[in-house]
Write a protein that holds these residues in place. Sequence first.
Motif, PDB file in Angstrom:
ATOM      1  N   VAL A 128       0.905  -1.184   0.036  1.00  0.00           N
ATOM      2  CA  VAL A 128       0.073   0.097   0.191  1.00  0.00           C
ATOM      3  C   VAL A 128       0.845   1.347   0.202  1.00  0.00           C
ATOM      4  O   VAL A 128       0.200   2.270  -0.147  1.00  0.00           O
ATOM      5  CB  VAL A 128      -0.930   0.062   1.109  1.00  0.00           C
ATOM      6  N   ILE A 129       2.033   1.208   0.351  1.00  0.00           N
ATOM      7  CA  ILE A 129       3.082   2.344   0.183  1.00  0.00           C
ATOM      8  C   ILE A 129       3.608   2.541  -1.158  1.00  0.00           C
ATOM      9  O   ILE A 129       3.561   3.572  -1.659  1.00  0.00           O
ATOM     10  CB  ILE A 129       3.952   2.293   1.709  1.00  0.00           C
ATOM     11  N   CYS A 130       4.646   1.624  -1.429  1.00  0.00           N
ATOM     12  CA  CYS A 130       5.169   1.654  -2.792  1.00  0.00           C
ATOM     13  C   CYS A 130       4.396   1.161  -4.058  1.00  0.00           C
ATOM     14  O   CYS A 130       4.806   1.531  -4.985  1.00  0.00           O
ATOM     15  CB  CYS A 130       6.496   1.186  -2.818  1.00  0.00           C
ATOM     16  N   ARG A 131       3.428   0.545  -3.828  1.00  0.00           N
ATOM     17  CA  ARG A 131       2.382   0.003  -5.037  1.00  0.00           C
ATOM     18  C   ARG A 131       3.025  -1.057  -5.886  1.00  0.00           C
ATOM     19  O   ARG A 131       2.461  -1.218  -6.884  1.00  0.00           O
ATOM     20  CB  ARG A 131       1.902   1.199  -5.851  1.00  0.00           C
ATOM     21  N   GLN A 132       3.972  -1.625  -5.319  1.00  0.00           N
ATOM     22  CA  GLN A 132       4.734  -2.445  -6.258  1.00  0.00           C
ATOM     23  C   GLN A 132       4.113  -4.086  -5.915  1.00  0.00           C
ATOM     24  O   GLN A 132       3.398  -4.085  -4.616  1.00  0.00           O
ATOM     25  CB  GLN A 132       6.276  -2.836  -5.734  1.00  0.00           C
ATOM     26  N   ARG A 133       4.131  -4.797  -6.687  1.00  0.00           N
ATOM     27  CA  ARG A 133       3.397  -6.123  -6.722  1.00  0.00           C
ATOM     28  C   ARG A 133       4.305  -7.304  -5.856  1.00  0.00           C
ATOM     29  O   ARG A 133       5.405  -7.055  -6.572  1.00  0.00           O
ATOM     30  CB  ARG A 133       2.745  -6.717  -7.864  1.00  0.00           C
ATOM     31  N   PHE A 134       3.908  -7.857  -5.124  1.00  0.00           N
ATOM     32  CA  PHE A 134       4.645  -9.047  -4.418  1.00  0.00           C
ATOM     33  C   PHE A 134       3.697 -10.282  -4.170  1.00  0.00           C
ATOM     34  O   PHE A 134       2.696 -10.031  -4.384  1.00  0.00           O
ATOM     35  CB  PHE A 134       5.338  -8.630  -3.200  1.00  0.00           C
ATOM     36  N   LEU A 135       4.389 -11.333  -3.911  1.00  0.00           N
ATOM     37  CA  LEU A 135       3.642 -12.602  -3.517  1.00  0.00           C
ATOM     38  C   LEU A 135       3.149 -12.052  -2.156  1.00  0.00           C
ATOM     39  O   LEU A 135       3.865 -11.525  -1.353  1.00  0.00           O
ATOM     40  CB  LEU A 135       4.627 -13.797  -3.309  1.00  0.00           C
ATOM     41  N   LYS A 136       1.871 -12.681  -2.043  1.00  0.00           N
ATOM     42  CA  LYS A 136       1.243 -12.362  -0.641  1.00  0.00           C
ATOM     43  C   LYS A 136       2.066 -12.850   0.412  1.00  0.00           C
ATOM     44  O   LYS A 136       2.049 -12.363   1.485  1.00  0.00           O
ATOM     45  CB  LYS A 136      -0.047 -13.097  -0.679  1.00  0.00           C
ATOM     46  N   THR A 137       2.769 -14.116   0.320  1.00  0.00           N
ATOM     47  CA  THR A 137       3.534 -14.394   1.242  1.00  0.00           C
ATOM     48  C   THR A 137       5.144 -13.469   1.653  1.00  0.00           C
ATOM     49  O   THR A 137       5.560 -13.679   2.780  1.00  0.00           O
ATOM     50  CB  THR A 137       4.310 -15.914   0.933  1.00  0.00           C
ATOM     51  N   ASP A 138       5.298 -12.755   0.746  1.00  0.00           N
ATOM     52  CA  ASP A 138       6.541 -11.954   0.949  1.00  0.00           C
ATOM     53  C   ASP A 138       6.001 -10.613   1.644  1.00  0.00           C
ATOM     54  O   ASP A 138       6.936  -9.769   1.784  1.00  0.00           O
ATOM     55  CB  ASP A 138       7.072 -11.461  -0.302  1.00  0.00           C
ATOM     56  N   LEU A 139       4.848 -10.213   1.946  1.00  0.00           N
ATOM     57  CA  LEU A 139       4.241  -8.984   2.349  1.00  0.00           C
ATOM     58  C   LEU A 139       3.875  -9.038   3.881  1.00  0.00           C
ATOM     59  O   LEU A 139       3.657 -10.257   4.547  1.00  0.00           O
ATOM     60  CB  LEU A 139       2.838  -8.607   1.749  1.00  0.00           C
ATOM     61  N   LEU A 140       4.008  -8.265   4.596  1.00  0.00           N
ATOM     62  CA  LEU A 140       3.775  -8.011   5.958  1.00  0.00           C
ATOM     63  C   LEU A 140       2.097  -7.601   5.983  1.00  0.00           C
ATOM     64  O   LEU A 140       1.767  -6.536   5.228  1.00  0.00           O
ATOM     65  CB  LEU A 140       4.386  -7.159   6.964  1.00  0.00           C
ATOM     66  N   ARG A 141       1.319  -8.136   6.770  1.00  0.00           N
ATOM     67  CA  ARG A 141      -0.152  -7.597   6.864  1.00  0.00           C
ATOM     68  C   ARG A 141      -0.404  -6.984   8.084  1.00  0.00           C
ATOM     69  O   ARG A 141      -0.162  -7.601   8.973  1.00  0.00           O
ATOM     70  CB  ARG A 141      -1.192  -8.832   6.777  1.00  0.00           C
ATOM     71  N   TYR A 142      -1.022  -5.765   8.167  1.00  0.00           N
ATOM     72  CA  TYR A 142      -1.567  -4.881   9.309  1.00  0.00           C
ATOM     73  C   TYR A 142      -2.926  -4.846   9.134  1.00  0.00           C
ATOM     74  O   TYR A 142      -3.466  -4.583   8.295  1.00  0.00           O
ATOM     75  CB  TYR A 142      -0.847  -3.664   9.308  1.00  0.00           C
ATOM     76  N   THR A 143      -3.373  -4.798  10.495  1.00  0.00           N
ATOM     77  CA  THR A 143      -4.821  -4.881  10.768  1.00  0.00           C
ATOM     78  C   THR A 143      -5.025  -3.639  11.790  1.00  0.00           C
ATOM     79  O   THR A 143      -4.176  -3.293  12.618  1.00  0.00           O
ATOM     80  CB  THR A 143      -5.513  -5.897  11.052  1.00  0.00           C
ATOM     81  N   LEU A 144      -6.433  -3.167  11.930  1.00  0.00           N
ATOM     82  CA  LEU A 144      -6.481  -2.076  12.996  1.00  0.00           C
ATOM     83  C   LEU A 144      -6.969  -2.703  14.214  1.00  0.00           C
ATOM     84  O   LEU A 144      -7.934  -3.724  14.231  1.00  0.00           O
ATOM     85  CB  LEU A 144      -7.567  -1.262  12.423  1.00  0.00           C
ATOM     86  N   THR A 145      -6.389  -2.156  15.311  1.00  0.00           N
ATOM     87  CA  THR A 145      -6.839  -2.774  16.535  1.00  0.00           C
ATOM     88  C   THR A 145      -8.321  -2.209  17.167  1.00  0.00           C
ATOM     89  O   THR A 145      -8.640  -1.266  16.383  1.00  0.00           O
ATOM     90  CB  THR A 145      -5.806  -2.334  17.815  1.00  0.00           C
ATOM     91  N   PRO A 146      -9.142  -2.666  18.004  1.00  0.00           N
ATOM     92  CA  PRO A 146     -10.131  -1.823  18.369  1.00  0.00           C
ATOM     93  C   PRO A 146      -9.800  -0.373  18.834  1.00  0.00           C
ATOM     94  O   PRO A 146     -10.847   0.431  18.749  1.00  0.00           O
ATOM     95  CB  PRO A 146     -10.656  -2.746  19.854  1.00  0.00           C
ATOM     96  N   GLU A 147      -8.474  -0.330  19.213  1.00  0.00           N
ATOM     97  CA  GLU A 147      -8.170   1.081  19.722  1.00  0.00           C
ATOM     98  C   GLU A 147      -7.981   2.050  18.322  1.00  0.00           C
ATOM     99  O   GLU A 147      -7.864   3.191  18.674  1.00  0.00           O
ATOM    100  CB  GLU A 147      -7.007   1.193  20.670  1.00  0.00           C
ATOM    101  N   GLY A 148      -8.018   1.417  17.168  1.00  0.00           N
ATOM    102  CA  GLY A 148      -7.720   2.357  16.059  1.00  0.00           C
ATOM    103  C   GLY A 148      -6.154   2.564  15.414  1.00  0.00           C
ATOM    104  O   GLY A 148      -6.036   3.121  14.917  1.00  0.00           O
ATOM    105  N   CYS A 149      -5.314   1.566  16.262  1.00  0.00           N
ATOM    106  CA  CYS A 149      -3.833   1.583  15.900  1.00  0.00           C
ATOM    107  C   CYS A 149      -3.635   0.335  14.821  1.00  0.00           C
ATOM    108  O   CYS A 149      -4.216  -0.588  15.148  1.00  0.00           O
ATOM    109  CB  CYS A 149      -3.064   1.412  17.162  1.00  0.00           C
TER     110      CYS A 149
END
Length: 70
Positions: free
Chosen positions: A3-24
Amino acid sequence: MCVICRQRFLKTDLLRYTLTPEGCLALDEDKTRPGRGWYVCEQESCKTRLARFRPAKRRAGRKKHERKEN
């Protein structure tokens, strides 16, 4: 896709982030948390820019469009 550099990678090579209930952003190591996830590559520049990434503020500013009835 990173989502930052918009380059394509395999899903296994990417880090996944989600929002916590606090919004972080939190790392989802198992990539199994429910909800919207944002994928980031492992480049140091992208990790640095992720600290300023605020997905919740973008969504909060959106308004629902009302349908016009005839």
